[in-house]
Design a protein around this motif. Structure first.
Motif, short mmCIF file in Angstrom:
data_model
loop_
_atom_site.label_atom_id
_atom_site.label_comp_id
_atom_site.label_asym_id
_atom_site.label_seq_id
_atom_site.Cartn_x
_atom_site.Cartn_y
_atom_site.Cartn_z
N SER A 26 0.86 -1.20 0.00
CA SER A 26 0.00 0.00 0.00
C SER A 26 0.88 1.24 0.00
O SER A 26 2.02 1.22 0.48
N THR A 27 0.37 2.31 -0.58
CA THR A 27 1.16 3.54 -0.63
C THR A 27 1.41 4.08 0.78
O THR A 27 2.41 4.74 1.02
N PHE A 28 0.51 3.72 1.73
CA PHE A 28 0.73 4.16 3.12
C PHE A 28 2.03 3.57 3.65
O PHE A 28 2.86 4.28 4.23
N ILE A 29 2.26 2.27 3.38
CA ILE A 29 3.47 1.59 3.83
C ILE A 29 4.68 2.23 3.12
O ILE A 29 5.71 2.53 3.74
N LEU A 30 4.53 2.49 1.81
CA LEU A 30 5.60 3.11 1.04
C LEU A 30 5.96 4.47 1.64
O LEU A 30 7.13 4.80 1.82
N GLY A 31 4.95 5.24 2.01
CA GLY A 31 5.18 6.55 2.62
C GLY A 31 5.91 6.43 3.95
O GLY A 31 6.83 7.19 4.25
N LEU A 32 5.54 5.43 4.75
CA LEU A 32 6.21 5.21 6.04
C LEU A 32 7.68 4.85 5.83
O LEU A 32 8.55 5.36 6.53
N PRO B 31 2.49 10.38 11.69
CA PRO B 31 3.74 10.08 10.97
C PRO B 31 4.56 11.34 10.68
O PRO B 31 5.77 11.36 10.84
N ILE B 32 3.89 12.43 10.27
CA ILE B 32 4.60 13.68 9.95
C ILE B 32 5.20 14.26 11.24
O ILE B 32 6.34 14.73 11.25
N ILE B 33 4.46 14.16 12.34
CA ILE B 33 4.97 14.68 13.62
C ILE B 33 6.19 13.89 14.07
O ILE B 33 7.24 14.46 14.39
N VAL B 34 6.09 12.56 14.02
CA VAL B 34 7.19 11.70 14.49
C VAL B 34 8.43 11.89 13.61
O VAL B 34 9.52 12.19 14.10
N ALA B 35 8.24 11.81 12.28
CA ALA B 35 9.38 11.90 11.35
C ALA B 35 10.09 13.24 11.51
O ALA B 35 11.32 13.31 11.62
N ILE C 5 23.49 8.58 0.13
CA ILE C 5 22.87 7.41 -0.51
C ILE C 5 21.51 7.13 0.12
O ILE C 5 20.50 6.95 -0.58
N ALA C 6 21.46 7.16 1.47
CA ALA C 6 20.19 6.88 2.16
C ALA C 6 19.16 7.94 1.81
O ALA C 6 18.01 7.65 1.50
N PHE C 7 19.61 9.20 1.82
CA PHE C 7 18.68 10.30 1.54
C PHE C 7 18.13 10.20 0.11
O PHE C 7 16.93 10.33 -0.11
N SER C 8 19.02 9.93 -0.86
CA SER C 8 18.57 9.80 -2.25
C SER C 8 17.58 8.65 -2.40
O SER C 8 16.59 8.75 -3.13
N THR C 9 17.83 7.55 -1.68
CA THR C 9 16.92 6.40 -1.71
C THR C 9 15.55 6.79 -1.15
O THR C 9 14.51 6.54 -1.78
N GLY C 10 15.57 7.46 0.00
CA GLY C 10 14.31 7.86 0.64
C GLY C 10 13.52 8.82 -0.24
O GLY C 10 12.30 8.68 -0.41
N VAL C 11 14.23 9.78 -0.82
CA VAL C 11 13.55 10.77 -1.67
C VAL C 11 12.99 10.10 -2.93
O VAL C 11 11.90 10.44 -3.40
N SER C 12 13.72 9.10 -3.45
CA SER C 12 13.20 8.36 -4.62
C SER C 12 11.88 7.67 -4.25
O SER C 12 10.93 7.69 -5.04
N LEU C 13 11.83 7.10 -3.07
CA LEU C 13 10.60 6.44 -2.62
C LEU C 13 9.47 7.46 -2.47
O LEU C 13 8.32 7.21 -2.83
N TRP C 14 9.81 8.66 -1.93
CA TRP C 14 8.79 9.73 -1.82
C TRP C 14 8.27 10.09 -3.21
O TRP C 14 7.07 10.33 -3.39
#
Lengths: 84, 84
Positions: free
Chosen positions: A2-8, A60-64, B40-49
């Motif tokens: 799910s995109t929710f998991i992807l976002g997390l 999630p936004i608060i924690v991150a 590397i981690a940041f680029s990976t995370g941003v790609s997922l976003w």
């Protein structure tokens, strides 16, 4: 997935990405190449994201962004502490 | 101010925060203090976003993370180019 998991997962990786930078700066005691303007702008933006998350009651936004803000403040502290 | 506007401002600042780091690294030709693992981690995370934004058809997330991804790839390139 799910995109929710992807976002997390995306939020976790982009948040924790700063840990290796904090560790590297702490070990090397050198912050010369880190941009102070970047750290100030980034901390400002993350603070706004935190306010956004609180107003939207979005956990999630608060924690991150709480974790990211803590890490960026540590880097800001190191930027002044290891002035070389 | 609506939280939507606040979110746009937060996204713009956190996205553009990397511009001063790119400029500083380009001018100093020094990337020693930048953590490769962070980049590397940041680029990976941003790609997922970015994938998240595309799947959710969320334009602000797509735009912000496309710019951030570009900036982080530039920093990754500089990390290898200015190996000192």
């Amino acid at each position: 997935m799910s995109t929710f998991i992807l976002g997390l997962i995306a939020a976790s990786i982009t948040t924790l990405a700063y840990v290796p930078q904090v560790v590297k700066t702490w070990k090397s005691k050198s912050s010369k190449d880190l941009s102070l303007k970047m750290l100030i702008a980034f901390s400002t933006g993350v603070s706004l994201w935190l306010i956004y998350g609180i107003l939207e009651k979005d956990t999630p936004i608060i924690v991150a962004n709480s974790i990211t803000l803590l890490l960026s403040f540590v880097l800001l502290f190191f930027k002044f502490k290891f002035k070389n």
